[in-house]
Design a protein around this motif. Structure first.
Motif, PDB file in Angstrom:
ATOM      1  N   SER A   1      33.681  38.726  30.674  1.00 16.51           N
ATOM      2  CA  SER A   1      34.824  38.291  31.487  1.00 16.51           C
ATOM      3  C   SER A   1      35.685  37.273  30.732  1.00 16.51           C
ATOM      4  O   SER A   1      36.873  37.131  31.026  1.00 16.51           O
TER       5      SER A   1
ATOM      6  N   ILE B   1      40.394  44.335  42.228  1.00 19.48           N
ATOM      7  CA  ILE B   1      40.138  45.509  41.378  1.00 19.48           C
ATOM      8  C   ILE B   1      41.302  46.495  41.482  1.00 19.48           C
ATOM      9  O   ILE B   1      41.726  47.088  40.491  1.00 19.48           O
TER      10      ILE B   1
ATOM     11  N   LEU C   1      29.510  40.724  39.765  1.00 20.62           N
ATOM     12  CA  LEU C   1      30.693  41.442  39.279  1.00 20.62           C
ATOM     13  C   LEU C   1      30.527  41.675  37.791  1.00 20.62           C
ATOM     14  O   LEU C   1      30.510  40.733  36.998  1.00 20.62           O
TER      15      LEU C   1
ATOM     16  N   THR D   1      28.785  36.875  37.135  1.00 20.62           N
ATOM     17  CA  THR D   1      29.494  37.859  36.319  1.00 20.62           C
ATOM     18  C   THR D   1      28.881  37.867  34.931  1.00 20.62           C
ATOM     19  O   THR D   1      27.869  37.201  34.684  1.00 20.62           O
TER      20      THR D   1
ATOM     21  N   ILE E   1      39.083  39.017  38.743  1.00 19.09           N
ATOM     22  CA  ILE E   1      38.331  39.486  39.914  1.00 19.09           C
ATOM     23  C   ILE E   1      37.291  38.444  40.307  1.00 19.09           C
ATOM     24  O   ILE E   1      37.135  38.092  41.487  1.00 19.09           O
ATOM     25  N   SER E   2      36.597  37.914  39.305  1.00 15.53           N
ATOM     26  CA  SER E   2      35.562  36.904  39.547  1.00 15.53           C
ATOM     27  C   SER E   2      36.157  35.587  40.044  1.00 15.53           C
ATOM     28  O   SER E   2      35.605  34.940  40.937  1.00 15.53           O
TER      29      SER E   2
ATOM     30  N   LEU F   1      38.326  41.556  34.509  1.00 11.40           N
ATOM     31  CA  LEU F   1      37.085  41.198  35.197  1.00 11.40           C
ATOM     32  C   LEU F   1      37.089  39.720  35.554  1.00 11.40           C
ATOM     33  O   LEU F   1      36.636  39.330  36.640  1.00 11.40           O
TER      34      LEU F   1
ATOM     35  N   SER G   1      33.433  46.368  38.224  1.00 10.76           N
ATOM     36  CA  SER G   1      34.825  45.925  38.074  1.00 10.76           C
ATOM     37  C   SER G   1      35.729  47.016  37.507  1.00 10.76           C
ATOM     38  O   SER G   1      36.946  46.919  37.585  1.00 10.76           O
TER      39      SER G   1
ATOM     40  N   ALA H   1      37.299  40.622  46.264  1.00  9.97           N
ATOM     41  CA  ALA H   1      37.074  41.107  44.903  1.00  9.97           C
ATOM     42  C   ALA H   1      37.528  42.565  44.770  1.00  9.97           C
ATOM     43  O   ALA H   1      38.187  42.938  43.790  1.00  9.97           O
ATOM     44  N   GLU H   2      37.196  43.376  45.750  1.00 11.83           N
ATOM     45  CA  GLU H   2      37.617  44.789  45.734  1.00 11.83           C
ATOM     46  C   GLU H   2      39.140  44.902  45.746  1.00 11.83           C
ATOM     47  O   GLU H   2      39.706  45.790  45.091  1.00 11.83           O
TER      48      GLU H   2
END
Length: 286
Positions: A11, A153, A84, A7, A128-129, A125, A118, A149-150
């Motif tokens: 983040s 989001i 990401l 990433t 998500i990571s 972010l 992201s 991860a999706e």
């Protein structure tokens, strides 16, 4: 072969979590007229002192070389990569990463690299990571890690309140008209990120009431979607962040980690900003 997460520095994931989950970071940069820094190499105190002296700098994405070397290190260790990055509408990092991926595949034909936008930044972010890295640590495949991860989001939100609109106005991060109206009427906006763009959620007369309204939004999302984890963001406003963290603990019984916002996002928002990033069990975005 494992899956590793790459990433970027916006983040703002706390260092202990980066180490625990083996999350890799590639840094964006801040550029004053006479000197440039990788975001990870300058702390907030030093950065804002420089900004007082030299004015608001510009930010820039990681170089192609930085992206290439970050990916190559992971590939050489025999791992797959899920990248990401912050919103493609805020930075060219996502676009550059695709160019670098193609370069990598020419040099390492068996490499497995996936890249996700992201559509946000900061600990939106970050979460998500983190969720992706936890799945990777559990041994999930690249496909499954990407899918998780999706999911986040669609289940995450970032709300923040600037101390004033000077930095957003100069940086063009919200429309000039909105910034001018807010300044003239002494209105404090609650901002969020939707589809990768900073937008005004609502406008309040005072910062105190704006923070109350921001908490109410989190409460509503908790009722409808069930909040899982929360982070409190601030820029040189640690006392306010601590108070907000205690309030979140009292209301949600969730330990909200306090995280600084670094220079790249900070130069667009300015000192005194405070915010909340979180994600939920159910989809908030479709």
């Amino acid at each position: 072969m494992a899956v590793k997460i790459l990433t970027d520095s916006t983040s703002y994931i706390p260092k202990d979590i980066l180490e625990e989950l083996d999350i890799n970071i590639v840094s964006l940069k801040v550029n004053f007229s006479d000197e440039s820094f990788s975001e990870v190499d300058i702390n907030n105190e030093e950065f804002y002192e420089k900004m007082k002296e030299k004015g608001i700098p510009k930010s820039s994405q990681p170089s192609i070389d930085d992206l290439y070397s970050s990916m190559e290190k992971i590939i050489k260790e025999g791992n797959d990569i899920l990248c990401l990055f912050l919103s493609s509408k805020m930075s060219g990092t996502y676009s550059s990463a695709h160019l670098v991926k193609n370069m990598m595949l020419e040099d390492y034909k068996d490499a497995n690299i996936e890249i996700l936008d992201s559509k946000s930044n900061s600990m939106e972010l970050g979460f998500i990571s983190i969720v992706a890295a936890r799945a990777a640590k559990d041994g999930d495949s690249l496909y499954n890690v990407k899918e998780k991860a999706e999911d986040v989001i669609r289940r995450s939100r970032f709300l923040f309140i600037p101390e004033n609109l000077e930095y957003l106005k100069k940086g063009g991060r919200i429309g000039t008209a909105s910034a001018l109206v807010g300044s003239l009427l002494k209105i404090i906006p609650i901002l969020t990120v939707e589809e990768g763009v900073t937008t005004v959620l609502t406008k309040i007369r005072t910062k105190k009431k704006a923070i109350e309204e921001m908490i109410k939004k989190v409460l509503d999302d908790n009722i409808n979607f069930n909040v899982e984890e929360i982070a409190i963001h601030h820029i040189n406003a640690v006392d306010e962040a601590k108070k907000l963290s205690l309030k979140i603990k009292e209301i949600f019984n969730i330990e909200a980690r306090i995280c600084d916002i670094g220079p790249v996002i900070g130069l667009h928002v300015g000192p005194g900003a405070i915010g909340i990033a979180y994600y939920t069990k159910k989809d908030m975005k479709f």
